[in-house]
Scaffold this active site. Structure first.
Site, short mmCIF file in Angstrom:
data_model
loop_
_atom_site.label_atom_id
_atom_site.label_comp_id
_atom_site.label_asym_id
_atom_site.label_seq_id
_atom_site.Cartn_x
_atom_site.Cartn_y
_atom_site.Cartn_z
N HIS A 1 19.91 69.92 8.55
CA HIS A 1 19.16 69.50 7.38
C HIS A 1 19.33 70.55 6.29
CE1 HIS A 1 16.42 67.66 4.78
NE2 HIS A 1 15.44 67.33 5.62
N HIS B 1 17.81 58.90 7.27
CA HIS B 1 17.30 60.23 6.98
C HIS B 1 17.20 61.03 8.28
CE1 HIS B 1 15.33 63.33 4.70
NE2 HIS B 1 14.24 63.27 5.45
N LYS C 1 22.59 64.16 10.51
CA LYS C 1 22.00 65.50 10.59
C LYS C 1 22.20 66.12 11.97
CE LYS C 1 18.39 65.11 7.02
NZ LYS C 1 18.65 63.73 6.57
N CYS D 1 13.76 67.25 0.04
CA CYS D 1 15.03 66.80 0.61
C CYS D 1 15.52 65.48 0.03
CB CYS D 1 14.97 66.75 2.13
SG CYS D 1 13.48 66.08 2.83
N PHE E 1 9.28 65.40 1.85
CA PHE E 1 7.93 65.90 1.71
C PHE E 1 7.49 65.70 0.26
CE2 PHE E 1 7.24 69.35 5.21
CZ PHE E 1 7.36 68.38 6.17
N GLU F 1 10.87 55.64 10.14
CA GLU F 1 12.05 55.15 9.43
C GLU F 1 12.62 53.91 10.09
OE1 GLU F 1 16.30 56.69 7.51
OE2 GLU F 1 15.22 57.98 8.94
#
Length: 434
Positions: free
Chosen positions: A358, A321, A353, A182, A419, A332
């Site tokens: 996402h 994010h 989001k 992502c 990831f 975060e």
């Protein structure tokens, strides 16, 4: 000589297109004559959600999960049957957004078309044409066929979107595809920025696209136990970043593109400049395959700010994010507190989001586009559904309920943390207001 980089074109495949809402009729009238990107931004800024319950009748088991679909998008209507048939859905979405951004920049006009050798494309995707291969597997194992479509390779290759954008827009410089989960689209935009800043291109189309709702993909994320649950009534509010009751991410499909341009080139041709892309930070956590690292995020944030010559007090907005996972959101926020210190409590932060889901490899481009428009319009969108903040996520100024208007933010960051430990942060500066 280091060159400045202007954002002169924006394009998005709008997940709200064709999606009914209580505010739709009034919003349509208000937005008459405005671009689709601005209509999309207005709905996100209004705290609306494009998340709905996605249900299939697939064998061996149906899927029913909250998700975001670009249900109003018709590839044949946008590009014709012949061209649409040459592309898998992720490439269709990507090409449509890139062509819109190109037109928005005015580069489709004869007197403005750049030298093909000086214009290129950098594109991000996490999944590429996975659906083409999924159909092939179904043909073999479910339907008992002995061959797959001869188009499977060119439909399924990850660089298909970049290739079509390059061919159709006549971009003869580099054609690059980035696939880092992502962080794919943000990395593509950042690397395109470096191409221009370092004098290797004058114009770059940069962004990302993904079609994440393949059966096997949804089932895989379901098995990982990080998808937010929901039924038809609750699905619009299923993605709840920073909320105490957050229960996981919501998958979505979509695409967004930015036209990046050498500043002097843009000024000479009289282009509208939405914002300046001034910095990019990229690194690897090198610690864990799926667990986010506060230290890695801190380094990426610091690198982007240093690249853009920004101090903590200069930054007026963060597009986080914020995936709405139990572990990721607090990490975060902790990284933001570490970087911004005493300024963190007053730092406006939102995770969009909650509105658009996402989109994996596309998300960084969608959020970069929203960040650019936040600076351009001086409207900072909220995190939808955030009526209460988890104590573990406190320490920044969460934008809740309504957008923040008229803050005069001079700079903003867009975060993408993936990831595999790939971190990418884009730093934008305001240049002119709407």
């Amino acid at each position: 000589m280091t060159r400045r980089v202007a954002v002169t074109g924006l394009g998005v495949v709008d997940p709200f297109e064709g999606l009914g809402s209580a505010a739709e009729s009034g919003e349509a009238a208000e937005a008459a004559g405005k671009s689709s990107t601005l209509r999309f931004f207005n709905r996100v800024a209004a705290g609306e959600s494009a998340v709905r319950l996605y249900t299939t009748e697939d064998i061996p088991r149906a899927i029913s999960v909250p998700a975001v679909r670009c249900a109003g998008f018709s590839a044949e209507a946008r590009m014709g049957r012949a061209l649409a048939g040459m592309m898998e859905r992720f490439a269709q979405l990507g090409f449509a957004s890139a062509r819109d951004a190109w037109a928005d920049a005015g580069l489709d006009l004869p007197d403005c078309s750049p030298d093909p050798a000086a214009a290129g494309v950098a594109w991000g995707t996490a999944l590429g044409g996975l659906m083409a291969f999924e159909r092939g597997y179904r043909d073999f194992w479910q339907h008992g066929r002995e061959r797959v479509s001869p188009m499977s390779v060119v439909l399924g290759m990850n660089n298909a979107a970049a290739a079509h954008i390059s061919i159709q827009l006549g971009l003869g410089n580099s054609s690059l595809t980035y696939s880092v989960a992502c962080a794919s689209a943000a990395s593509a935009i950042g690397e395109a920025f470096r191409q221009i800043r370092d004098g290797r291109a004058e114009v770059m189309v940069a962004g990302g696209s993904d079609a994440t709702l393949a059966y096997a993909v949804v089932r895989a994320w379901e098995a990982l136990k990080v998808l937010a649950p929901g039924d038809e009534a609750s699905a619009p509010g299923a993605c709840r970043p920073f909320h105490p009751d957050r229960a996981g991410l919501v998958l979505g499909e979509g695409a967004a593109a930015l036209v990046l341009e050498d500043w002097d080139h843009a000024v000479r041709r009289g282009a509208t400049i939405y914002a300046e892309l001034a910095g990019y930070g990229s690194n690897a956590d090198h610690s864990h395959l799926v667990r986010p690292s506060e230290a890695g995020q801190v380094l990426a944030l610091q690198a982007a700010m240093s690249d853009a010559e920004l101090q903590p007090a200069d930054v007026g907005y963060i597009n986080a994010h914020g995936t709405a996972t139990r572990e990721g959101d607090p990490i975060e926020v902790a990284a933001l507190r570490s970087v911004f210190g005493q300024h963190a409590e007053a730092l406006p932060v939102s995770a969009t989001k909650a509105a658009h889901g996402h989109m994996m490899g596309a998300t960084g481009a969608v959020e970069a586009l929203l960040t650019v428009l936040a600076l351009h319009t001086d409207v900072l969108p909220p995190t939808a559904h955030l009526d209460t903040v988890d104590p573990a996520c406190e320490g920044v100024r969460h934008i809740r309920g309504q957008a923040l208007c008229g803050t005069g933010a001079r700079a903003a960051l867009s975060n993408s943390f993936a990831f595999g430990g790939s971190n990418a942060v884009l730093a934008f500066k305001a240049v002119q207001r709407r």
